[in-house]
Design a protein around this motif. Sequence first.
Motif, PDB file in Angstrom:
ATOM      1  N   SER A 165      35.331  44.340  39.365  1.00  0.00           N
ATOM      2  CA  SER A 165      35.538  42.890  39.280  1.00  0.00           C
ATOM      3  C   SER A 165      35.259  42.330  37.890  1.00  0.00           C
ATOM      4  O   SER A 165      35.516  41.146  37.638  1.00  0.00           O
ATOM      5  N   ASP A 166      34.724  43.153  37.007  1.00  0.00           N
ATOM      6  CA  ASP A 166      34.440  42.705  35.652  1.00  0.00           C
ATOM      7  C   ASP A 166      35.014  43.710  34.657  1.00  0.00           C
ATOM      8  O   ASP A 166      34.689  44.894  34.740  1.00  0.00           O
ATOM      9  N   PRO A 167      35.880  43.278  33.770  1.00  0.00           N
ATOM     10  CA  PRO A 167      36.327  41.893  33.560  1.00  0.00           C
ATOM     11  C   PRO A 167      37.314  41.440  34.640  1.00  0.00           C
ATOM     12  O   PRO A 167      37.863  42.262  35.371  1.00  0.00           O
ATOM     13  N   GLN A 168      37.537  40.135  34.702  1.00  0.00           N
ATOM     14  CA  GLN A 168      38.539  39.587  35.621  1.00  0.00           C
ATOM     15  C   GLN A 168      39.931  39.805  35.020  1.00  0.00           C
ATOM     16  O   GLN A 168      40.198  39.374  33.901  1.00  0.00           O
TER      17      GLN A 168
ATOM     18  N   GLY B  92      52.226  43.469  31.772  1.00  0.00           N
ATOM     19  CA  GLY B  92      51.241  42.755  30.968  1.00  0.00           C
ATOM     20  C   GLY B  92      50.096  42.229  31.800  1.00  0.00           C
ATOM     21  O   GLY B  92      50.265  41.930  32.991  1.00  0.00           O
ATOM     22  N   VAL B  93      48.906  42.128  31.186  1.00  0.00           N
ATOM     23  CA  VAL B  93      47.725  41.637  31.890  1.00  0.00           C
ATOM     24  C   VAL B  93      46.985  40.639  31.012  1.00  0.00           C
ATOM     25  O   VAL B  93      47.108  40.639  29.781  1.00  0.00           O
ATOM     26  N   ALA B  94      46.217  39.787  31.661  1.00  0.00           N
ATOM     27  CA  ALA B  94      45.289  38.880  30.987  1.00  0.00           C
ATOM     28  C   ALA B  94      43.905  39.129  31.560  1.00  0.00           C
ATOM     29  O   ALA B  94      43.731  39.153  32.782  1.00  0.00           O
ATOM     30  N   ALA B  95      42.919  39.335  30.672  1.00  0.00           N
ATOM     31  CA  ALA B  95      41.567  39.677  31.120  1.00  0.00           C
ATOM     32  C   ALA B  95      40.551  38.775  30.429  1.00  0.00           C
ATOM     33  O   ALA B  95      40.761  38.317  29.294  1.00  0.00           O
ATOM     34  N   SER B  96      39.451  38.532  31.126  1.00  0.00           N
ATOM     35  CA  SER B  96      38.375  37.727  30.554  1.00  0.00           C
ATOM     36  C   SER B  96      37.032  38.199  31.109  1.00  0.00           C
ATOM     37  O   SER B  96      36.960  38.691  32.238  1.00  0.00           O
ATOM     38  N   LYS B  97      35.989  38.042  30.284  1.00  0.00           N
ATOM     39  CA  LYS B  97      34.652  38.374  30.764  1.00  0.00           C
ATOM     40  C   LYS B  97      33.610  37.580  29.981  1.00  0.00           C
ATOM     41  O   LYS B  97      33.793  37.251  28.807  1.00  0.00           O
ATOM     42  N   LYS B  98      32.524  37.238  30.684  1.00  0.00           N
ATOM     43  CA  LYS B  98      31.454  36.465  30.091  1.00  0.00           C
ATOM     44  C   LYS B  98      30.569  37.367  29.235  1.00  0.00           C
ATOM     45  O   LYS B  98      30.163  38.452  29.650  1.00  0.00           O
ATOM     46  N   ILE B  99      30.299  36.867  28.017  1.00  0.00           N
ATOM     47  CA  ILE B  99      29.383  37.567  27.121  1.00  0.00           C
ATOM     48  C   ILE B  99      28.380  36.528  26.630  1.00  0.00           C
ATOM     49  O   ILE B  99      28.647  35.785  25.686  1.00  0.00           O
TER      50      ILE B  99
END
Length: 505
Positions: free
Chosen positions: A368-371, A408-415
């Motif tokens: 589940s991480d990154p989204q 294609g993908v888009a990913a995000s994660k909290k840092i």
Amino acid sequence: MKINKQELFKTIGYIGAVLVVAGYIRYSVQETLTLTNKIMLIGGGALLLIAIIFNFAAIRAYFSRRSAKLGTNTAVMSVAVIAILAMANFLGYRHHKRFDLTAEKLYSLSDQTRKIVSSLQKDVKVMKFDKTQDINLRDLMTEYRDLSRHISYELIDPQEKIDVAKQYGVTRMGEIIVTSGNRTERIDEVNEQELTNTILKVTRDSVKTVYFVEGHGEKSLSSSEMEGYSTVERVLKDENYQVKTVNLISTNQVPSDCSVLVVAGPTKSFFPQEVAMIGKYLDGGGKALIMVDPDIDSQLDDIFKAWNIEVGKNTVIDASGVGRIFGTGPGVPLVINYGSHAITKNFERTMTFFPFARSVKTADSSKSDPQITELLKTSSESWAETKLVGRGAEFNEGEDTKGPISLGVAASKKIGDKEARLVVIGDSDFAINRYIGAQRNGDLFFNSINWLAEDEDLIAIRPKSPTDRRVTLTESQQNMLFWFSLVFLPGAVFASGVYIWWKRR
């Protein structure tokens, strides 16, 4: 010579009525209460009032006659009809509805303009310095003012308001100034895209920088050839981004002012230290768009693995035949299915296409991480070809992957308190000058930049240009058209007429 006062004041009344009507017509056309309009309206009203006062007895006597009473009834009915028509016209003006039947919706404001203008928090003033009204600009500004109370428009005669013209440095008739606060910009061309981009420039507090990595055979921002990225650079600058290039080996790091880092179709491999620089930049909350073409080993796998992204060693083939409508073959997969994401919002029932693309998908869907959102899905009649030889392609069970294929993908994660973002697309040619204006290709690229730069308010459908619908015929087609339309069809009509005449004779 004895002057008939009654006739004199009647003439004065006529002159006053003419001045009032003429002054109102001038005002309604110019939409500005100039000094001349004021003189005509006030002077005409004064003359009318004088004529009524000094002719009051004659007016009262006239309306006391029987014929006058009948005429008055007719006049009242006429005024009532005019009032009804005026009310209908007023309601139509206040609640107007236009129907845009053009395929590209050329006469409707784009979604991007609606989002930008309706969310304005600062007052924006548009000024046209000229003696005559620009009908196109006036109509356009009417639509903008309907979207936001922060938009205002004024036609200014620089010869009457010399101080205002000097304040904004106006040197010629026809200049258009857009101002907000202490920021001022000029518009060279009256159209929606130019006006919206200028509003962005005067209302944005800061300018974000998009860096394009160079040194590995990436697409060239300076090239205006069909394979170049000059359109990308121009549109990004229009949307108030600063565009620069960076060679990571020379700088030894990603620049500190980098808002978005773009890797646009490298043809050579990255050095390990460059890969480490990009990874460090992302780990610090950076944002990047990476576009990698088939059959190229960019050596960026460490970044993709760290983000749970799998970039396939394949070429996606689309055998649906839909691409032939647009003059493309099976090597150019067409996408009409999109993931639920800000980048592809409102993409339903529209198309993007990707000349020679590879698969890009989530490596492990259980994490589940990154989204991660898979943005682009091909049709079920496509597949990922692992052994493309020459022009032939055939699906081989066990070796190739059956569609739909993610491109294609888009990913995000909290840092910490930051959010790192990464978009990976298995093709860079979709954004070259040749294809960026086709269907939704341009919107996909620029929406990706907007999302990465955290400018979600810019994510929307951009204004479209008219489609060139000219038909180009070969010489043989022209000859065929000539014979069919000017010889065979008229000849058939003539021959049928002769046949009917002969039968009846």
